[in-house]
Structures are given as structure tokens and as C-alpha cells.
Design a protein around this motif. Structure first.
Motif, PDB file in Angstrom:
ATOM      1  N   ILE A   1       0.804  -4.099  -6.288  1.00  0.00           N
ATOM      2  CA  ILE A   1      -0.488  -3.434  -6.454  1.00  0.00           C
ATOM      3  C   ILE A   1      -0.218  -2.078  -7.092  1.00  0.00           C
ATOM      4  CG2 ILE A   1      -2.624  -2.672  -5.351  1.00  0.00           C
ATOM      5  CD1 ILE A   1      -1.807  -4.332  -2.884  1.00  0.00           C
ATOM      6  N   HIS A   2      -0.847  -1.810  -8.216  1.00  0.00           N
ATOM      7  CA  HIS A   2      -0.618  -0.527  -8.872  1.00  0.00           C
ATOM      8  C   HIS A   2      -1.094   0.611  -7.979  1.00  0.00           C
ATOM      9  CE1 HIS A   2      -0.692   2.660 -11.931  1.00  0.00           C
ATOM     10  NE2 HIS A   2       0.202   1.910 -12.570  1.00  0.00           N
ATOM     11  N   PHE A   3      -0.356   1.718  -8.022  1.00  0.00           N
ATOM     12  CA  PHE A   3      -0.672   2.839  -7.138  1.00  0.00           C
ATOM     13  C   PHE A   3      -2.090   3.366  -7.371  1.00  0.00           C
ATOM     14  CE2 PHE A   3      -0.147   7.334  -5.686  1.00  0.00           C
ATOM     15  CZ  PHE A   3       0.086   7.035  -4.349  1.00  0.00           C
ATOM     16  N   SER A   4      -2.574   3.270  -8.603  1.00  0.00           N
ATOM     17  CA  SER A   4      -3.939   3.719  -8.898  1.00  0.00           C
ATOM     18  C   SER A   4      -4.970   2.865  -8.177  1.00  0.00           C
ATOM     19  CB  SER A   4      -4.195   3.695 -10.409  1.00  0.00           C
ATOM     20  OG  SER A   4      -4.074   2.374 -10.912  1.00  0.00           O
ATOM     21  N   GLU A   5      -4.641   1.609  -7.898  1.00  0.00           N
ATOM     22  CA  GLU A   5      -5.532   0.723  -7.145  1.00  0.00           C
ATOM     23  C   GLU A   5      -5.440   1.004  -5.640  1.00  0.00           C
ATOM     24  OE1 GLU A   5      -7.702  -1.469  -8.163  1.00  0.00           O
ATOM     25  OE2 GLU A   5      -7.160  -1.972 -10.226  1.00  0.00           O
ATOM     26  N   LEU A   6      -4.247   1.305  -5.167  1.00  0.00           N
ATOM     27  CA  LEU A   6      -4.067   1.563  -3.737  1.00  0.00           C
ATOM     28  C   LEU A   6      -4.811   2.809  -3.279  1.00  0.00           C
ATOM     29  CD1 LEU A   6      -0.278   0.742  -3.318  1.00  0.00           C
ATOM     30  CD2 LEU A   6      -2.159  -0.360  -2.088  1.00  0.00           C
ATOM     31  N   GLY A   7      -4.924   3.803  -4.142  1.00  0.00           N
ATOM     32  CA  GLY A   7      -5.626   5.012  -3.780  1.00  0.00           C
ATOM     33  C   GLY A   7      -4.696   6.119  -3.326  1.00  0.00           C
TER      34      GLY A   7
ATOM     35  N   ILE B   1      -3.734   7.040   2.917  1.00  0.00           N
ATOM     36  CA  ILE B   1      -3.372   5.845   3.681  1.00  0.00           C
ATOM     37  C   ILE B   1      -4.620   5.057   4.073  1.00  0.00           C
ATOM     38  CG2 ILE B   1      -3.367   6.940   5.962  1.00  0.00           C
ATOM     39  CD1 ILE B   1      -0.833   4.314   4.617  1.00  0.00           C
ATOM     40  N   ASP B   2      -5.763   5.739   4.204  1.00  0.00           N
ATOM     41  CA  ASP B   2      -7.022   5.037   4.469  1.00  0.00           C
ATOM     42  C   ASP B   2      -7.418   4.176   3.277  1.00  0.00           C
ATOM     43  OD1 ASP B   2      -7.251   6.203   6.968  1.00  0.00           O
ATOM     44  OD2 ASP B   2      -8.425   7.892   6.241  1.00  0.00           O
ATOM     45  N   ASP B   3      -7.252   4.726   2.056  1.00  0.00           N
ATOM     46  CA  ASP B   3      -7.511   3.929   0.857  1.00  0.00           C
ATOM     47  C   ASP B   3      -6.604   2.704   0.831  1.00  0.00           C
ATOM     48  OD1 ASP B   3      -9.346   5.830  -0.044  1.00  0.00           O
ATOM     49  OD2 ASP B   3      -7.854   6.880  -1.261  1.00  0.00           O
ATOM     50  N   HIS B   4      -5.337   2.909   1.154  1.00  0.00           N
ATOM     51  CA  HIS B   4      -4.375   1.804   1.180  1.00  0.00           C
ATOM     52  C   HIS B   4      -4.822   0.730   2.168  1.00  0.00           C
ATOM     53  CE1 HIS B   4      -1.828   4.384  -1.147  1.00  0.00           C
ATOM     54  NE2 HIS B   4      -0.708   3.721  -0.912  1.00  0.00           N
ATOM     55  N   ALA B   5      -5.216   1.161   3.362  1.00  0.00           N
ATOM     56  CA  ALA B   5      -5.600   0.219   4.413  1.00  0.00           C
ATOM     57  C   ALA B   5      -6.820  -0.608   3.992  1.00  0.00           C
ATOM     58  CB  ALA B   5      -5.898   0.979   5.703  1.00  0.00           C
ATOM     59  N   ARG B   6      -7.729   0.045   3.314  1.00  0.00           N
ATOM     60  CA  ARG B   6      -8.952  -0.641   2.875  1.00  0.00           C
ATOM     61  C   ARG B   6      -8.620  -1.744   1.870  1.00  0.00           C
ATOM     62  NH1 ARG B   6     -11.171   3.602   1.721  1.00  0.00           N
ATOM     63  NH2 ARG B   6     -12.247   3.906   3.706  1.00  0.00           N
ATOM     64  N   LEU B   7      -7.771  -1.444   0.888  1.00  0.00           N
ATOM     65  CA  LEU B   7      -7.407  -2.444  -0.114  1.00  0.00           C
ATOM     66  C   LEU B   7      -6.524  -3.533   0.498  1.00  0.00           C
ATOM     67  CD1 LEU B   7      -7.945  -2.885  -3.181  1.00  0.00           C
ATOM     68  CD2 LEU B   7      -5.590  -2.112  -3.540  1.00  0.00           C
ATOM     69  N   PHE B   8      -5.662  -3.155   1.426  1.00  0.00           N
ATOM     70  CA  PHE B   8      -4.793  -4.116   2.097  1.00  0.00           C
ATOM     71  C   PHE B   8      -5.626  -5.178   2.810  1.00  0.00           C
ATOM     72  CE2 PHE B   8      -2.491  -5.408   5.955  1.00  0.00           C
ATOM     73  CZ  PHE B   8      -1.287  -5.819   5.434  1.00  0.00           C
TER      74      PHE B   8
END
Length: 207
Positions: A66-72, A75-82
Motif C-alpha cells: 500500500i503506497h504511503f500516500s494511501e495509508l495516510g 496511525i488512525d489513517d492507517h487503521a482505517r485503511l487496514f
């Protein structure tokens, strides 16, 4: 025309080469050749073609980039996409009390452990990616753990000793395990780790 995904897994490859886990280099790791994005029409097609690998006893892990720009940026952004990714590949909405002992992610009837790695994690965190611009979700089928810790050939104290040895190796490398991993009551809380030791659990399933 240059391949836009040519360096897709360089960060994960570098992690395998540097990790303190003595078994990582022996694992049979397979890859989904396009990165995940909620906007990508190709990802799910590519994933479904490779999904049977998870049930193959010869597969220890299937890696999604997952590109870092997509992850956000948090860590909350990461959790949401995960969570969004797991909902997609498991083909159902993850809901309810997944902290119930015995809960485990299933993908097409295969029990799977999911792990998030990212450049967002500081260098001392075992989940840190130090090279490239991608994060990764590692999908590890349950049979992979059974190869390392076979219940039919190892006594419980032997299994505990192996786990303790791995954790000691991470401690010596300067990347200690989070306390939630040392006494884990459930699987789900280990999928997305906090950025720093002692930080609260990341309740990714609530995002």
C-alpha cells in the motif's frame, strides 16, 4: 514504458533481510503484484487470482503493498485503511466483539493472521519499514505457524521456549516487542501496533 510497480516490494525485502526473526528468511513469501488502493479496479482481481495461495501448505505469507500516500499521515489513517482492506479481501464486514478469545480473520475459509508494516513506525519498532514508499499487510495463514510450532510434535513448554527465544532476539536487536505481544489475550489487537511501546491498543476494527 517503465513498470510503475518495479520497486513495489523493496521495503519488505529489506525488512526480511534485517529482521531479528530467525525464521523469516526461511519463509515462502508470495506477493500481490499491484498495490492496494480503494480506487484501484485491478487490485481485487489480482488478489482473488492469488487467494488460493493462502490455503497452500507451501505458502507462509502473502504480501499486499500500500503506497504511503494511501495509508495516510497518522496511525488512525492507517487503521482505517487496514480495516477497509480486510473487509474487502475477507468479503464481509468485520464487526462485533473481535476481542473475543478464539476470534481470527478468515479469508475464503482459511484462518489468517494479518500484520501491518509501515514507514510511519519509528526505526525501533519491529513494524517499521525503512526503505521505499510503501507499507505492507502480511497475511499469514495459520498452517505457517503450525510448521514452526507443531502441536503434535512439541510440548507446550517447548513452544513457549521458541516464542521466548524470538522475543529475546528482537530485544537484543533494539526492537523490543510490545507488552501486548508478550501476554496476548487475543489475536486482533496485534494486527496494527501502536507507534511506541506503552501506547494504547490500536482498535482498528472500530474505524
Amino acid at each position: 514504458m517503465p513498470d510503475p510497480h518495479r520497486n513495489l516490494f523493496e521495503g519488505f525485502t529489506a525488512l526480511l533481510q534485517s529482521t531479528a526473526c530467525p525464521y523469516a528468511r526461511l519463509a515462502t513469501t508470495r506477493f500481490v503484484p499491484v498495490p492496494y488502493s480503494p480506487k484501484s479496479p485491478d487490485f481485487l482481481i489480482m488478489f482473488r487470482k492469488r487467494q488460493p495461495w493462502l490455503a497452500d501448505p507451501g505458502t507462509d505469507a502473502l504480501i499486499v503493498a500500500i503506497h504511503f500516500s494511501e495509508l495516510g499521515k497518522t496511525i488512525d489513517d492507517h487503521a482505517r485503511l487496514f480495516r477497509r482492506l480486510l473487509n474487502l479481501v475477507s468479503d464481509h464486514e468485520i464487526a462485533g466483539n473481535i476481542l473475543t478469545p478464539g476470534w481470527q480473520l478468515q479469508i475464503h475459509r482459511t484462518r489468517v493472521f494479518a500484520t501491518l508494516f509501515s514507514p510511519l513506525y519509528p526505526a525501533r519498532n519491529p513494524r517499521s519499514i525503512q526503505k521505499g514508499t510503501y507499507g505492507y499487510v502480511m497475511l499469514q495463514p495459520e498452517h505457517s505457524f503450525h510448521k514452526l510450532l507443531p502441536r503434535n510434535r512439541l510440548e507446550e513448554h517447548q513452544r513457549v521456549h521458541i516464542k521466548h527465544t524470538i522475543r529475546e532476539a528482537f530485544d537484543r536487536s533494539g526492537k523490543p516487542y510490545d507488552a501486548l505481544d508478550r501476554q496476548p489475550p487475543t489475536e486482533a489487537q496485534k494486527y496494527v501496533k501502536p507507534l511506541h511501546l506503552g501506547d494504547p491498543m490500536i482498535e482498528w476494527w472500530k474505524y
